[in-house]
Every structure is written in structure tokens, then in C-alpha cells.
Design a protein around this motif. Structure first.
Motif, PDB file in Angstrom:
ATOM      1  N   ARG A   1       5.940  23.464  50.388  1.00  0.00           N
ATOM      2  CA  ARG A   1       7.218  24.373  51.003  1.00  0.00           C
ATOM      3  C   ARG A   1       7.731  25.589  50.359  1.00  0.00           C
ATOM      4  O   ARG A   1       7.395  26.559  50.424  1.00  0.00           O
ATOM      5  CB  ARG A   1       8.592  23.566  51.539  1.00  0.00           C
ATOM      6  CG  ARG A   1       9.241  24.729  52.313  1.00  0.00           C
ATOM      7  CD  ARG A   1      10.616  24.327  52.688  1.00  0.00           C
ATOM      8  NE  ARG A   1      11.200  23.647  51.480  1.00  0.00           N
ATOM      9  CZ  ARG A   1      11.042  22.484  52.245  1.00  0.00           C
ATOM     10  NH1 ARG A   1      10.544  21.166  52.805  1.00  0.00           N
ATOM     11  NH2 ARG A   1      12.085  21.612  51.645  1.00  0.00           N
ATOM     12  N   ASP A   2       6.401  24.914  48.722  1.00  0.00           N
ATOM     13  CA  ASP A   2       7.097  25.885  47.075  1.00  0.00           C
ATOM     14  C   ASP A   2       5.814  26.967  47.704  1.00  0.00           C
ATOM     15  O   ASP A   2       6.042  28.022  47.416  1.00  0.00           O
ATOM     16  CB  ASP A   2       6.580  25.506  46.250  1.00  0.00           C
ATOM     17  CG  ASP A   2       6.580  26.378  44.472  1.00  0.00           C
ATOM     18  OD1 ASP A   2       7.470  26.999  44.465  1.00  0.00           O
ATOM     19  OD2 ASP A   2       5.542  26.109  44.849  1.00  0.00           O
ATOM     20  N   LEU A   3       4.835  26.420  48.528  1.00  0.00           N
ATOM     21  CA  LEU A   3       3.749  27.864  48.384  1.00  0.00           C
ATOM     22  C   LEU A   3       3.872  29.113  49.340  1.00  0.00           C
ATOM     23  O   LEU A   3       3.957  30.120  49.707  1.00  0.00           O
ATOM     24  CB  LEU A   3       2.568  26.928  49.498  1.00  0.00           C
ATOM     25  CG  LEU A   3       1.920  26.138  49.578  1.00  0.00           C
ATOM     26  CD1 LEU A   3       1.114  25.595  49.980  1.00  0.00           C
ATOM     27  CD2 LEU A   3       1.515  26.461  47.996  1.00  0.00           C
ATOM     28  N   VAL A   4       5.561  28.910  50.436  1.00  0.00           N
ATOM     29  CA  VAL A   4       6.138  30.255  50.741  1.00  0.00           C
ATOM     30  C   VAL A   4       7.803  30.328  50.706  1.00  0.00           C
ATOM     31  O   VAL A   4       8.355  31.552  50.535  1.00  0.00           O
ATOM     32  CB  VAL A   4       6.367  29.871  52.403  1.00  0.00           C
ATOM     33  CG1 VAL A   4       5.132  29.449  53.170  1.00  0.00           C
ATOM     34  CG2 VAL A   4       7.306  28.737  52.825  1.00  0.00           C
ATOM     35  N   ASN A   5       7.877  30.019  49.240  1.00  0.00           N
ATOM     36  CA  ASN A   5       9.462  29.976  48.672  1.00  0.00           C
ATOM     37  C   ASN A   5       9.802  31.032  48.080  1.00  0.00           C
ATOM     38  O   ASN A   5      10.954  31.360  48.236  1.00  0.00           O
ATOM     39  CB  ASN A   5       9.678  28.460  47.864  1.00  0.00           C
ATOM     40  CG  ASN A   5      10.044  27.679  48.585  1.00  0.00           C
ATOM     41  OD1 ASN A   5      10.416  27.718  49.552  1.00  0.00           O
ATOM     42  ND2 ASN A   5      10.395  26.487  48.083  1.00  0.00           N
ATOM     43  N   ASP A   6       8.857  31.810  47.986  1.00  0.00           N
ATOM     44  CA  ASP A   6       8.997  33.746  47.283  1.00  0.00           C
ATOM     45  C   ASP A   6       9.036  34.648  48.728  1.00  0.00           C
ATOM     46  O   ASP A   6       8.636  35.953  48.150  1.00  0.00           O
ATOM     47  CB  ASP A   6       7.889  33.517  46.855  1.00  0.00           C
ATOM     48  CG  ASP A   6       6.352  33.100  47.056  1.00  0.00           C
ATOM     49  OD1 ASP A   6       6.371  32.593  47.475  1.00  0.00           O
ATOM     50  OD2 ASP A   6       5.560  34.050  45.664  1.00  0.00           O
TER      51      ASP A   6
END
Length: 336
Positions: free
Chosen positions: A67-72
Motif C-alpha cells: 500500500r505504500d506504493l500508493v500512499n503518496d
């Protein structure tokens, strides 16, 4: 047009409870009844879908590092966990973690419910606009009917509208905004269903000043329409030029492209347009690899949307130079 596709008796619909928490709890209990539940065949079909990914493809179900791949990206960190946070608010946690049965009930509720509740058979239709309508006829109040709303050629896919997005048409969008309602955007649809919406798509982002920009990508050629009226999300919003939106979009795009290149190398991603996939390695199972592919597909689609804004703004700038007009979009109180 007007052909009846499905008739569903209302006693087969799993209705909404008083609150979402009530609905999730009742759904969990029904699922636990196994073959004693009259919905058992329906739950079996859901389980078969889940075994192939299904609801578990929602970003809320991904591993934290995936999910860190889309957190930004919008809807940003605080909103990607919206549904699992709701489980905590409902009190469905054990040792600060929701039970697996509550999680299954939650994702089933999020991905399959509509205005009437959970509707077996009807929830296998994909999302889309101007294809079918769902209603309860006045002459048959115990039946839910799905009917075509236009003519379809042989082989056309029948679609069911999940939410009110910009695909309903700009006239309807104007009416929604006038009633202080927001059309759902690609970020919300991806968060809630795990798919990238077909064009036209509504995108939005916030800049470093916490101002929100919204725009519509009309087609795969990158044509853009500017949102025409009010947005209620941010009290700091103020009118701004299309060029300012483009500057913010370009700055954000540059940052995202740099990180995306790093992530692509790290996870062995390959992309065809905005469709990305990851090959599972010794540390990644197939489901995890699929989640990485979904995340990167969404990431690339958003970057492409930002590029569309930059390109469209250059076209607008050319118009300004030739006409002498300053084109302005008003997020508070006006039209383009």
C-alpha cells in the motif's frame, strides 16, 4: 431498449442494517451459519471469487509495504485505510486487529452492496453508465428489476452503475454540484472496488498549499475538461488559473515519475500503457504480485492524468495568446 434482464425477489436481498456496523455484523453471522443460511449458495460464489483475488484486491487488504506504493497518491494515506478503520470504530477487533471473518464481511459489504443492500446475481455486473437501470416497479413492490436503458448490440457487455461519477454526463454533474453533491472520482472507485474506471474519469490532487485541483480526463487521447463548479472538501480552496493547476500538476508529476522509476526497478514491474504487472519472486506470492501490479497500474494512470493536465493547459495558453483572454476556473463559485 427497456428489456428486463434480471428479476430478483426482495427476500433474497440482504438489506442494510441501521448502521454499516450492524450490516457487517449481521453479514458475518449469516456467513458463519454456513449451509444453514439461505444465502449459502451466494456466499459460496463470493468465496470462489475471493479465492481468485476478488474483494481482497482492495487496497485496504494489501500488505502495508504494498500500500505504500500508493500512499503518496490520492486519496492519500489517511483514506486508503478508510474501510479497515471503520472496523475498528465498530469495535470488531481482537488484540487491536479485526478478525478475519469481520474483514471478509467488511470487504463483501463494501464491494457488493448498493442502495438496496447486497443483491445476489446483480453484483456480478461490472461498473458503467447508461447501460441498465435498477428499480422496484410500483406494480411489483416485492421484486428488484434490472432493465436495459438503451439498445445493445449482440456481444455488448451489460453494465451496472455502482456510483455517480462523471460518466453520468456533465449536465448531471452540474446538477449534483448545485445540490452540493460530489461525483465520485477514480481515487474513490479504486479505493472501494480495486479497479481503474473507464473514461471519462475524474481525478483530483492537492498541492503543497493543501489546495485541491479537480479535472476530468475525457478519453485515452488525454483530452481534458475542467470541473465547472464548487468543491466542498477544502476550506482553503480559492479560485486559480488553469496554468496554476498545470504548474502544480507538473511539479507533482516530476516527483512521482522519479519515485515510480525506483519502484519499477525494485519490484520488477513491466507496464503496457497504464496496465502494469509484477512477476512474483521468491519473496512474493501470486496475490502479492497482483497487488503490486494493481498499485503500479493506478500509479501510472494518475501520472498519465497529470500529464494530460499539463498538455491541456499548454493548449489553453495558446488560446490565451491568440485571443488575449485569461481562462480561469473557479473552484469556489463559478464556471470555466
Amino acid at each position: 431498449a427497456g428489456a428486463v434482464v434480471v428479476k430478483l425477489p426482495l427476500d433474497l436481498v440482504i438489506p442494510h442494517g441501521t448502521t454499516p456496523c450492524d450490516t457487517i455484523q449481521a453479514l458475518r453471522e449469516d456467513m458463519a451459519d454456513d449451509q444453514c443460511s439461505k444465502y449459502y449458495p451466494y456466499f459460496q460464489s463470493i468465496a470462489a471469487t475471493a479465492a481468485q483475488g476478488g474483494a481482497m484486491d482492495l487496497p485496504s487488504a494489501w500488505d502495508d509495504d504494498v500500500r505504500d506504493l500508493v500512499n503518496d497518491l490520492p486519496p492519500y494515506t489517511h483514506d486508503w485505510n478508510l474501510h479497515t478503520n471503520n472496523l475498528n470504530e465498530c469495535g470488531f477487533t481482537t488484540n487491536s486487529k479485526p478478525s478475519s471473518t469481520h474483514t471478509t464481511a467488511l470487504f463483501t459489504y463494501v464491494t457488493r452492496s448498493n442502495a438496496y443492500g447486497l443483491t445476489p446475481v446483480l453484483d456480478i455486473f461490472n461498473h458503467g453508465y447508461h447501460s441498465t437501470s435498477l428499480y422496484i416497479p410500483a406494480h411489483d413492490p416485492n421484486t428488484l428489476v434490472l432493465k436495459t436503458s438503451r439498445s445493445h448490440a449482440a456481444g455488448d457487455e451489460l453494465l451496472l452503475q455502482y456510483r455517480d461519477g462523471v460518466g453520468v454526463g456533465m449536465g448531471a454533474v452540474q446538477t449534483m454540484l448545485g445540490a452540493h453533491l460530489e461525483p465520485v472520482g477514480s481515487p474513490e472507485l479504486f479505493r472501494d472496488y480495486g479497479f481503474l474506471e473507464q473514461f471519462p474519469t475524474l481525478w483530483w490532487f492537492t498541492n503543497s498549499r493543501d489546495e485541491r485541483h479537480s479535472f476530468i480526463v475525457v478519453d485515452g487521447e488525454g483530452n481534458v475538461e475542467w470541473m465547472p463548479s464548487k468543491h466542498k472538501h477544502n476550506k482553503q480552496q480559492q479560485q486559480g488559473s488553469i496554468q496554476q493547476m498545470a504548474r502544480d500538476a507538473n511539479q507533482l508529476r516530476t516527483t512521482l515519475v522519479s519515485r515510480t522509476q525506483q519502484l519499477t526497478r525494485k519490484h520488477g514491474i513491466s507496464c503496457d500503457g497504464n496496465q502494469c504487472s509484477a512477476n512474483p519472486n521468491v519473496n512474493d506470492d501470486v496475490q502479492r504480485a497482483r497487488h503490486i501490479g494493481l498499485a503500479m497500474s493506478y500509479r501510472q494512470a494518475f501520472i498519465d492524468a497529470l500529464q494530460s493536465v499539463v498538455t491541456a493547459a499548454e493548449v489553453e495558453r495558446t488560446k490565451q495568446r491568440s485571443t488575449g483572454e485569461k481562462l480561469v476556473y473557479f473552484e469556489e463559485d463559478g464556471l470555466v
